[in-house]
Write a protein that holds these residues in place. Sequence first.
Motif, PDB file in Angstrom:
ATOM      1  N   GLY A 244       0.866  -1.109   0.059  1.00 26.41           N
ATOM      2  CA  GLY A 244       0.101   0.016   0.082  1.00 26.41           C
ATOM      3  C   GLY A 244       0.915   1.437  -0.082  1.00 26.41           C
ATOM      4  N   LEU A 245       2.015   1.144   0.837  1.00 23.85           N
ATOM      5  CA  LEU A 245       2.844   2.271   0.879  1.00 23.85           C
ATOM      6  C   LEU A 245       3.455   2.598  -0.509  1.00 23.85           C
ATOM      7  CD1 LEU A 245       4.487   1.947   4.224  1.00 23.85           C
ATOM      8  CD2 LEU A 245       2.973   3.767   3.605  1.00 23.85           C
ATOM      9  N   ALA A 246       3.849   1.553  -1.323  1.00 23.04           N
ATOM     10  CA  ALA A 246       4.614   1.508  -2.494  1.00 23.04           C
ATOM     11  C   ALA A 246       3.569   2.228  -3.501  1.00 23.04           C
ATOM     12  CB  ALA A 246       5.151   0.210  -2.822  1.00 23.04           C
ATOM     13  N   ILE A 247       2.425   1.610  -3.466  1.00 20.80           N
ATOM     14  CA  ILE A 247       1.317   2.161  -4.535  1.00 20.80           C
ATOM     15  C   ILE A 247       1.256   3.567  -4.095  1.00 20.80           C
ATOM     16  CG2 ILE A 247      -0.830   2.071  -5.252  1.00 20.80           C
ATOM     17  CD1 ILE A 247      -0.635  -0.992  -4.518  1.00 20.80           C
ATOM     18  N   SER A 248       1.087   4.065  -3.012  1.00 21.96           N
ATOM     19  CA  SER A 248       0.842   5.586  -2.744  1.00 21.96           C
ATOM     20  C   SER A 248       2.106   6.377  -3.084  1.00 21.96           C
ATOM     21  CB  SER A 248       0.593   5.742  -1.087  1.00 21.96           C
ATOM     22  OG  SER A 248      -0.511   4.743  -0.640  1.00 21.96           O
ATOM     23  N   MET A 249       3.025   5.921  -2.807  1.00 21.68           N
ATOM     24  CA  MET A 249       4.382   6.526  -2.954  1.00 21.68           C
ATOM     25  C   MET A 249       4.588   6.637  -4.694  1.00 21.68           C
ATOM     26  SD  MET A 249       7.122   5.052  -0.558  1.00 21.68           S
ATOM     27  CE  MET A 249       8.552   5.972  -1.179  1.00 21.68           C
ATOM     28  N   TYR A 250       4.161   5.799  -5.271  1.00 24.54           N
ATOM     29  CA  TYR A 250       4.150   5.600  -6.837  1.00 24.54           C
ATOM     30  C   TYR A 250       3.325   6.798  -7.305  1.00 24.54           C
ATOM     31  CZ  TYR A 250       3.536   4.274 -11.546  1.00 24.54           C
ATOM     32  OH  TYR A 250       3.492   4.171 -13.072  1.00 24.54           O
ATOM     33  N   ILE A 251       1.974   6.694  -6.929  1.00 28.14           N
ATOM     34  CA  ILE A 251       1.004   7.710  -7.215  1.00 28.14           C
ATOM     35  C   ILE A 251       1.234   8.889  -7.019  1.00 28.14           C
ATOM     36  CG2 ILE A 251      -1.659   8.165  -6.913  1.00 28.14           C
ATOM     37  CD1 ILE A 251      -2.235   5.421  -6.480  1.00 28.14           C
ATOM     38  N   GLY A 252       1.838   9.267  -5.769  1.00 34.20           N
ATOM     39  CA  GLY A 252       2.448  10.486  -5.441  1.00 34.20           C
ATOM     40  C   GLY A 252       3.345  11.130  -6.326  1.00 34.20           C
ATOM     41  N   PHE A 253       4.304  10.413  -6.797  1.00 34.84           N
ATOM     42  CA  PHE A 253       5.469  10.661  -7.370  1.00 34.84           C
ATOM     43  C   PHE A 253       4.891  10.933  -9.042  1.00 34.84           C
ATOM     44  CE2 PHE A 253       8.766   9.059 -10.779  1.00 34.84           C
ATOM     45  CZ  PHE A 253       9.528  10.073 -10.266  1.00 34.84           C
ATOM     46  N   ARG A 254       3.831  10.179  -9.473  1.00 31.90           N
ATOM     47  CA  ARG A 254       3.460  10.391 -10.778  1.00 31.90           C
ATOM     48  C   ARG A 254       2.788  11.741 -10.834  1.00 31.90           C
ATOM     49  NH1 ARG A 254       2.774   6.474 -14.597  1.00 31.90           N
ATOM     50  NH2 ARG A 254       1.826   8.065 -15.612  1.00 31.90           N
ATOM     51  N   PHE A 255       2.162  12.132  -9.622  1.00 25.48           N
ATOM     52  CA  PHE A 255       1.194  13.192  -9.750  1.00 25.48           C
ATOM     53  C   PHE A 255       2.211  14.200  -9.606  1.00 25.48           C
ATOM     54  CE2 PHE A 255      -0.866  16.450  -7.173  1.00 25.48           C
ATOM     55  CZ  PHE A 255      -1.891  16.829  -7.801  1.00 25.48           C
ATOM     56  N   TYR A 256       3.266  14.231  -8.980  1.00 29.53           N
ATOM     57  CA  TYR A 256       4.191  15.304  -8.661  1.00 29.53           C
ATOM     58  C   TYR A 256       4.920  15.664 -10.020  1.00 29.53           C
ATOM     59  CZ  TYR A 256       8.758  17.730  -7.781  1.00 29.53           C
ATOM     60  OH  TYR A 256       9.945  18.338  -7.625  1.00 29.53           O
ATOM     61  N   ARG A 257       5.139  14.723 -10.885  1.00 33.68           N
ATOM     62  CA  ARG A 257       5.997  14.692 -11.996  1.00 33.68           C
ATOM     63  C   ARG A 257       4.934  15.375 -13.110  1.00 33.68           C
ATOM     64  NH1 ARG A 257      10.018  11.126 -13.627  1.00 33.68           N
ATOM     65  NH2 ARG A 257       9.804  12.098 -15.797  1.00 33.68           N
ATOM     66  N   ARG A 258       3.712  14.881 -12.999  1.00 34.21           N
ATOM     67  CA  ARG A 258       2.793  15.578 -14.047  1.00 34.21           C
ATOM     68  C   ARG A 258       2.542  16.993 -13.683  1.00 34.21           C
ATOM     69  NH1 ARG A 258      -2.617  11.958 -14.448  1.00 34.21           N
ATOM     70  NH2 ARG A 258      -0.806  10.717 -14.951  1.00 34.21           N
ATOM     71  N   LYS A 259       2.377  17.183 -12.582  1.00 36.51           N
ATOM     72  CA  LYS A 259       2.286  18.651 -11.977  1.00 36.51           C
ATOM     73  C   LYS A 259       3.529  19.511 -12.477  1.00 36.51           C
ATOM     74  CE  LYS A 259       1.039  21.558  -8.148  1.00 36.51           C
ATOM     75  NZ  LYS A 259       0.566  21.499  -6.520  1.00 36.51           N
ATOM     76  N   LYS A 260       4.699  18.925 -12.116  1.00 34.56           N
ATOM     77  CA  LYS A 260       5.529  19.770 -12.578  1.00 34.56           C
ATOM     78  C   LYS A 260       6.067  19.935 -14.223  1.00 34.56           C
ATOM     79  CE  LYS A 260      10.850  19.764 -11.918  1.00 34.56           C
ATOM     80  NZ  LYS A 260      11.740  19.203 -11.212  1.00 34.56           N
ATOM     81  N   TYR A 261       5.631  19.008 -14.850  1.00 37.93           N
ATOM     82  CA  TYR A 261       5.509  19.106 -16.232  1.00 37.93           C
ATOM     83  C   TYR A 261       4.689  20.363 -16.882  1.00 37.93           C
ATOM     84  CZ  TYR A 261       4.930  17.617 -21.192  1.00 37.93           C
ATOM     85  OH  TYR A 261       5.179  17.699 -22.663  1.00 37.93           O
ATOM     86  N   ARG A 262       3.325  20.140 -16.112  1.00 40.96           N
ATOM     87  CA  ARG A 262       2.537  21.071 -16.599  1.00 40.96           C
ATOM     88  C   ARG A 262       3.080  22.658 -16.270  1.00 40.96           C
ATOM     89  NH1 ARG A 262      -3.134  18.342 -14.792  1.00 40.96           N
ATOM     90  NH2 ARG A 262      -3.275  16.719 -16.362  1.00 40.96           N
ATOM     91  N   GLN A 263       3.733  22.878 -15.213  1.00 45.64           N
ATOM     92  CA  GLN A 263       4.155  24.024 -14.706  1.00 45.64           C
ATOM     93  C   GLN A 263       5.314  24.353 -15.592  1.00 45.64           C
ATOM     94  OE1 GLN A 263       5.164  23.558 -10.702  1.00 45.64           O
ATOM     95  NE2 GLN A 263       2.830  23.934 -10.109  1.00 45.64           N
ATOM     96  N   GLU A 264       5.906  23.573 -15.852  1.00 46.34           N
ATOM     97  CA  GLU A 264       7.120  23.978 -16.834  1.00 46.34           C
ATOM     98  C   GLU A 264       6.855  24.624 -18.170  1.00 46.34           C
ATOM     99  OE1 GLU A 264       9.628  20.616 -16.697  1.00 46.34           O
ATOM    100  OE2 GLU A 264      10.579  21.112 -14.862  1.00 46.34           O
ATOM    101  N   ASN A 265       5.709  23.856 -18.701  1.00 47.28           N
ATOM    102  CA  ASN A 265       5.230  24.052 -19.995  1.00 47.28           C
ATOM    103  C   ASN A 265       4.462  25.337 -20.118  1.00 47.28           C
ATOM    104  OD1 ASN A 265       6.139  21.686 -21.336  1.00 47.28           O
ATOM    105  ND2 ASN A 265       4.079  20.544 -21.085  1.00 47.28           N
ATOM    106  N   GLN A 266       3.931  25.667 -18.866  1.00 49.05           N
ATOM    107  CA  GLN A 266       2.996  27.034 -18.583  1.00 49.05           C
ATOM    108  C   GLN A 266       3.749  28.011 -18.549  1.00 49.05           C
ATOM    109  OE1 GLN A 266       0.325  26.201 -15.784  1.00 49.05           O
ATOM    110  NE2 GLN A 266      -0.999  24.819 -16.761  1.00 49.05           N
ATOM    111  N   THR A 267       4.804  28.223 -17.822  1.00 48.24           N
ATOM    112  CA  THR A 267       5.917  29.220 -17.659  1.00 48.24           C
ATOM    113  C   THR A 267       6.994  29.296 -18.630  1.00 48.24           C
ATOM    114  OG1 THR A 267       7.457  27.749 -16.207  1.00 48.24           O
ATOM    115  CG2 THR A 267       5.478  28.790 -15.126  1.00 48.24           C
ATOM    116  N   SER A 268       7.252  28.163 -19.359  1.00 47.26           N
ATOM    117  CA  SER A 268       8.275  28.494 -20.416  1.00 47.26           C
ATOM    118  C   SER A 268       8.053  29.370 -21.481  1.00 47.26           C
ATOM    119  CB  SER A 268       8.891  26.990 -20.805  1.00 47.26           C
ATOM    120  OG  SER A 268       9.378  26.330 -19.945  1.00 47.26           O
TER     121      SER A 268
END
Length: 202
Positions: free
Chosen positions: A171-195
Amino acid sequence: MIQFILDVLRDIGWIGLGLGVAIEALSIPFPAAIFVLVYGYLLDPSWVEILLFSLFTSFIYVAVSFVPYYISIRYEGVVRDKLPKQKMRFAQKWIDRYGDWMIAVGRFIGMGYITYIAGLGKMNKVKFAMLTFVGFYPLSVLMFYLGTLGNLEVMVDRFQQAQWLIFTLLGLAISMYIGFRFYRRKKYRQENQTSPSQAPTK
Protein backbone atom coordinates in the motif's frame (compact mmCIF):
# COMPACT_ATOMS: atom_id res chain seq x y z
CA MET A 1 -11.23 -25.54 19.99
CA ILE A 2 -7.75 -25.62 18.49
CA GLN A 3 -7.13 -29.07 19.98
CA PHE A 4 -10.39 -30.34 18.46
CA ILE A 5 -9.34 -29.06 15.02
CA LEU A 6 -5.93 -30.69 15.42
CA ASP A 7 -7.52 -34.01 16.34
CA VAL A 8 -9.81 -33.91 13.29
CA LEU A 9 -6.97 -33.06 10.91
CA ARG A 10 -4.77 -35.76 12.45
CA ASP A 11 -7.54 -38.31 11.85
CA ILE A 12 -8.17 -37.45 8.20
CA GLY A 13 -4.42 -37.19 7.46
CA TRP A 14 -3.22 -36.31 3.96
CA ILE A 15 -6.76 -35.97 2.63
CA GLY A 16 -7.25 -32.95 4.86
CA LEU A 17 -4.02 -31.34 3.72
CA GLY A 18 -4.82 -31.85 0.05
CA LEU A 19 -8.40 -30.63 0.52
CA GLY A 20 -7.31 -27.49 2.35
CA VAL A 21 -4.84 -26.58 -0.37
CA ALA A 22 -7.34 -27.37 -3.13
CA ILE A 23 -10.04 -25.11 -1.66
CA GLU A 24 -7.82 -22.02 -1.83
CA ALA A 25 -6.56 -23.02 -5.28
CA LEU A 26 -10.18 -22.75 -6.44
CA SER A 27 -9.87 -19.02 -5.59
CA ILE A 28 -12.20 -19.47 -2.63
CA PRO A 29 -11.17 -17.37 0.40
CA PHE A 30 -9.48 -19.98 2.57
CA PRO A 31 -6.23 -19.92 4.60
CA ALA A 32 -4.35 -22.73 2.82
CA ALA A 33 -1.03 -21.42 4.15
CA ILE A 34 -2.22 -21.75 7.75
CA PHE A 35 -3.53 -25.22 6.87
CA VAL A 36 -0.03 -26.20 5.74
CA LEU A 37 1.40 -24.69 8.92
CA VAL A 38 -0.92 -26.84 11.05
CA TYR A 39 0.21 -29.97 9.21
CA GLY A 40 3.81 -28.94 9.75
CA TYR A 41 2.99 -28.98 13.45
CA LEU A 42 1.23 -32.35 13.25
CA LEU A 43 3.78 -34.12 11.03
CA ASP A 44 6.94 -32.45 12.42
CA PRO A 45 8.83 -33.22 9.17
CA SER A 46 12.56 -33.09 8.59
CA TRP A 47 13.95 -30.60 6.05
CA VAL A 48 13.98 -33.25 3.32
CA GLU A 49 10.38 -34.12 4.12
CA ILE A 50 9.43 -30.44 4.13
CA LEU A 51 10.75 -30.07 0.58
CA LEU A 52 8.96 -33.23 -0.56
CA PHE A 53 5.68 -32.40 1.20
CA SER A 54 5.81 -28.93 -0.36
CA LEU A 55 6.07 -30.53 -3.79
CA PHE A 56 2.93 -32.51 -2.98
CA THR A 57 0.94 -29.46 -1.89
CA SER A 58 2.24 -27.33 -4.76
CA PHE A 59 1.32 -29.88 -7.43
CA ILE A 60 -2.20 -30.05 -6.01
CA TYR A 61 -2.38 -26.25 -5.91
CA VAL A 62 -1.24 -25.89 -9.52
CA ALA A 63 -3.58 -28.60 -10.83
CA VAL A 64 -6.69 -27.25 -9.07
CA SER A 65 -5.83 -23.65 -10.03
CA PHE A 66 -6.65 -24.53 -13.61
CA VAL A 67 -10.34 -24.77 -12.66
CA PRO A 68 -10.83 -21.01 -12.12
CA TYR A 69 -8.31 -20.37 -14.92
CA TYR A 70 -10.51 -22.17 -17.46
CA ILE A 71 -13.70 -20.75 -15.96
CA SER A 72 -12.41 -17.23 -16.59
CA ILE A 73 -11.69 -18.17 -20.22
CA ARG A 74 -14.95 -20.01 -20.84
CA TYR A 75 -17.19 -17.49 -19.05
CA GLU A 76 -15.18 -14.31 -19.56
CA GLY A 77 -18.15 -11.96 -19.55
CA VAL A 78 -19.62 -13.38 -16.34
CA VAL A 79 -16.24 -13.35 -14.57
CA ARG A 80 -15.59 -9.73 -15.55
CA ASP A 81 -18.98 -8.75 -14.15
CA LYS A 82 -18.55 -10.66 -10.90
CA LEU A 83 -14.97 -9.81 -10.01
CA PRO A 84 -14.53 -6.64 -7.93
CA LYS A 85 -13.46 -3.93 -10.38
CA GLN A 86 -11.03 -2.37 -7.93
CA LYS A 87 -9.21 -5.67 -7.40
CA MET A 88 -9.06 -6.29 -11.14
CA ARG A 89 -7.60 -2.86 -11.82
CA PHE A 90 -5.09 -3.27 -9.00
CA ALA A 91 -3.87 -6.68 -10.19
CA GLN A 92 -3.82 -5.76 -13.87
CA LYS A 93 -1.90 -2.56 -13.19
CA TRP A 94 0.87 -4.43 -11.40
CA ILE A 95 0.98 -7.15 -14.07
CA ASP A 96 1.26 -4.50 -16.79
CA ARG A 97 4.08 -2.76 -14.93
CA TYR A 98 6.10 -5.69 -13.57
CA GLY A 99 5.12 -8.49 -15.92
CA ASP A 100 3.62 -11.91 -15.44
CA TRP A 101 5.78 -12.57 -12.37
CA MET A 102 3.10 -10.76 -10.39
CA ILE A 103 1.09 -13.99 -10.72
CA ALA A 104 3.71 -15.70 -8.51
CA VAL A 105 3.81 -12.75 -6.10
CA GLY A 106 0.03 -12.75 -5.90
CA ARG A 107 0.03 -16.42 -4.97
CA PHE A 108 2.59 -15.83 -2.25
CA ILE A 109 0.60 -13.06 -0.59
CA GLY A 110 -2.78 -14.77 -0.97
CA MET A 111 -4.37 -12.94 -3.91
CA GLY A 112 -6.52 -15.89 -5.00
CA TYR A 113 -8.37 -13.89 -7.64
CA ILE A 114 -5.08 -13.47 -9.55
CA THR A 115 -5.95 -16.76 -11.30
CA TYR A 116 -8.95 -15.12 -12.94
CA ILE A 117 -6.75 -12.26 -14.11
CA ALA A 118 -4.37 -14.76 -15.72
CA GLY A 119 -7.27 -16.51 -17.44
CA LEU A 120 -8.84 -13.29 -18.66
CA GLY A 121 -5.46 -12.29 -20.06
CA LYS A 122 -5.18 -15.64 -21.90
CA MET A 123 -1.84 -16.36 -20.24
CA ASN A 124 0.03 -19.34 -21.64
CA LYS A 125 -0.91 -22.47 -19.68
CA VAL A 126 2.68 -23.60 -19.11
CA LYS A 127 3.69 -20.15 -17.89
CA PHE A 128 0.64 -19.99 -15.63
CA ALA A 129 1.48 -23.37 -14.08
CA MET A 130 5.12 -22.40 -13.59
CA LEU A 131 4.35 -19.06 -11.96
CA THR A 132 1.69 -20.59 -9.72
CA PHE A 133 4.19 -23.22 -8.59
CA VAL A 134 6.92 -20.62 -8.04
CA GLY A 135 4.52 -18.55 -5.93
CA PHE A 136 3.16 -21.35 -3.76
CA TYR A 137 6.14 -23.69 -3.27
CA PRO A 138 8.29 -21.34 -1.13
CA LEU A 139 5.21 -20.38 0.89
CA SER A 140 4.51 -24.06 1.53
CA VAL A 141 8.11 -24.67 2.62
CA LEU A 142 7.92 -21.69 4.98
CA MET A 143 4.62 -22.82 6.51
CA PHE A 144 5.75 -26.40 7.04
CA TYR A 145 8.88 -25.10 8.73
CA LEU A 146 6.99 -22.68 10.98
CA GLY A 147 4.73 -25.53 12.00
CA THR A 148 7.71 -27.57 13.20
CA LEU A 149 8.66 -24.82 15.67
CA GLY A 150 6.01 -26.13 18.01
CA ASN A 151 3.97 -23.14 19.23
CA LEU A 152 1.08 -23.20 16.80
CA GLU A 153 -0.87 -20.19 18.10
CA VAL A 154 2.23 -17.96 18.07
CA MET A 155 3.15 -19.07 14.55
CA VAL A 156 -0.36 -18.38 13.20
CA ASP A 157 -0.29 -14.94 14.83
CA ARG A 158 3.14 -14.15 13.39
CA PHE A 159 2.11 -15.28 9.93
CA GLN A 160 -0.99 -13.07 10.01
CA GLN A 161 1.15 -10.16 11.18
CA ALA A 162 3.58 -10.82 8.30
CA GLN A 163 0.69 -10.76 5.81
CA TRP A 164 -0.47 -7.40 7.15
CA LEU A 165 3.09 -6.12 6.89
CA ILE A 166 3.32 -7.20 3.25
CA PHE A 167 -0.01 -5.55 2.41
CA THR A 168 1.02 -2.39 4.27
CA LEU A 169 4.29 -2.18 2.35
CA LEU A 170 2.46 -2.73 -0.93
CA GLY A 171 0.00 0.00 0.00
CA LEU A 172 2.83 2.40 0.83
CA ALA A 173 4.61 1.57 -2.41
CA ILE A 174 1.46 2.22 -4.43
CA SER A 175 0.80 5.50 -2.60
CA MET A 176 4.38 6.66 -3.17
CA TYR A 177 4.18 5.74 -6.84
CA ILE A 178 0.89 7.59 -7.33
CA GLY A 179 2.28 10.63 -5.46
CA PHE A 180 5.44 10.61 -7.57
CA ARG A 181 3.46 10.40 -10.82
CA PHE A 182 1.21 13.24 -9.68
CA TYR A 183 4.23 15.37 -8.76
CA ARG A 184 5.93 14.70 -12.10
CA ARG A 185 2.79 15.53 -14.05
CA LYS A 186 2.20 18.72 -12.08
CA LYS A 187 5.81 19.81 -12.52
CA TYR A 188 5.68 19.08 -16.25
CA ARG A 189 2.55 21.22 -16.67
CA GLN A 190 4.07 24.09 -14.70
CA GLU A 191 7.21 24.04 -16.83
CA ASN A 192 5.20 24.09 -20.03
CA GLN A 193 3.04 26.97 -18.81
CA THR A 194 5.93 29.15 -17.58
CA SER A 195 8.42 28.50 -20.38
CA PRO A 196 8.25 31.37 -22.94
CA SER A 197 8.18 30.41 -26.58
CA GLN A 198 11.55 30.92 -28.19
CA ALA A 199 11.32 32.96 -31.36
CA PRO A 200 14.24 32.80 -33.80
CA THR A 201 16.51 35.87 -33.56
CA LYS A 202 17.69 37.75 -36.61
